[in-house]
Design an enzyme around this catalytic site. Structure first.
Site, PDB file in Angstrom:
ATOM      1  N   GLU A 151      65.926  55.038  20.641  1.00 30.47           N
ATOM      2  CA  GLU A 151      64.587  54.471  20.783  1.00 30.47           C
ATOM      3  C   GLU A 151      64.576  53.341  21.802  1.00 30.47           C
ATOM      4  O   GLU A 151      65.542  52.590  21.923  1.00 30.47           O
ATOM      5  CB  GLU A 151      64.059  53.937  19.450  1.00 30.47           C
ATOM      6  N   LYS A 209      61.817  52.268   7.121  1.00 32.14           N
ATOM      7  CA  LYS A 209      62.825  51.370   7.684  1.00 32.14           C
ATOM      8  C   LYS A 209      62.848  50.068   6.893  1.00 32.14           C
ATOM      9  O   LYS A 209      61.835  49.376   6.800  1.00 32.14           O
ATOM     10  CB  LYS A 209      62.525  51.071   9.158  1.00 32.14           C
TER      11      LYS A 209
END
Length: 213
Positions: free
Chosen positions: A40, A129
């Site tokens: 990412e 997350k």
């Protein structure tokens, strides 16, 4: 979502933040060579969408490319337009979750409290997350897994080669790794081989499968 299952198999997400477009090319090549399957670029990195676009062109079929620090729908739109295959955020924004799900994009929002974690999961996030793990600590992860063991948690923050196994033992389904995965000296020197060595060490420590797709 397809990528959620892949994430749980791969167990690692490489986080790139605050680097140049050329450094991103070097980092991406090294990470992929080392076996990283999820990468990412954070959206608060200057030129993030260009880097996402570059990575999709260069590594399509070798790794999945996503956007991190996606704070609102506008950022999500920009990331998806650039080619992001998944979205990650440090917070729970129900509008961002809805946007991603409507478009079939995997979304893994960040949360800290039991309320936030449950809210994100009930809104449709298949993985949440847990952030910031460097501050929360492994004890928090173990404790929160008691009542919330039905929710897959990706722990982000504080992961090193020396403690990564403890994160999985504490109940993380995956981990997000930033600076400890991408040595600054190797990046500045353009040393893709050294970056690949670091990446391969983390892949081995996590017990990740070697296949892609």
């Amino acid at each position: 979502m397809k990528l959620t299952n892949e994430l749980i198999q791969s167990r690692l997400v490489a986080i790139v933040r605050g680097i140049t477009r050329e450094e991103a090319r070097i980092a991406g090549a090294g990470l992929v060579a080392g076996g990283i399957k999820f990468m990412e670029v954070t959206m608060n990195t200057a030129g993030a969408t260009d880097m996402i676009h570059d990575w999709r062109l260069a590594f399509d079929g070798q790794a999945y490319v996503g956007a991190g620090t996606v704070l609102n729908v506008k950022m999500a739109e920009e990331a998806v337009s650039a080619g992001a295959q998944f979205l990650i955020s440090p917070n729970v924004d129900l509008n961002v979750i809805s946007y991603a799900l409507e478009r079939g994009i995997d979304i893994w929002p960040g949360a800290m409290t039991p309320t936030e974690i449950a809210m994100a999961f009930h809104a449709g996030a298949e993985v949440v997350k847990l952030f910031p793990m460097a501050s929360l600590g492994l004890g928090y992860l173990r404790e929160i897994r008691g009542p919330l063991n039905h929710i897959p948690l990706m722990a982000t923050g504080g992961v090193t080669l020396g403690n990564i196994g403890q994160y999985f033992e504490a109940g993380a389904c995956a981990v997000g790794i930033g600076s400890s995965l991408l040595p600054k000296e190797a990046l500045k020197a353009g040393n893709r081989e050294r970056i690949a060595e670091y990446a391969a060490s983390f892949v081995k420590a996590a017990g990740c499968p070697s296949h892609f797709g």
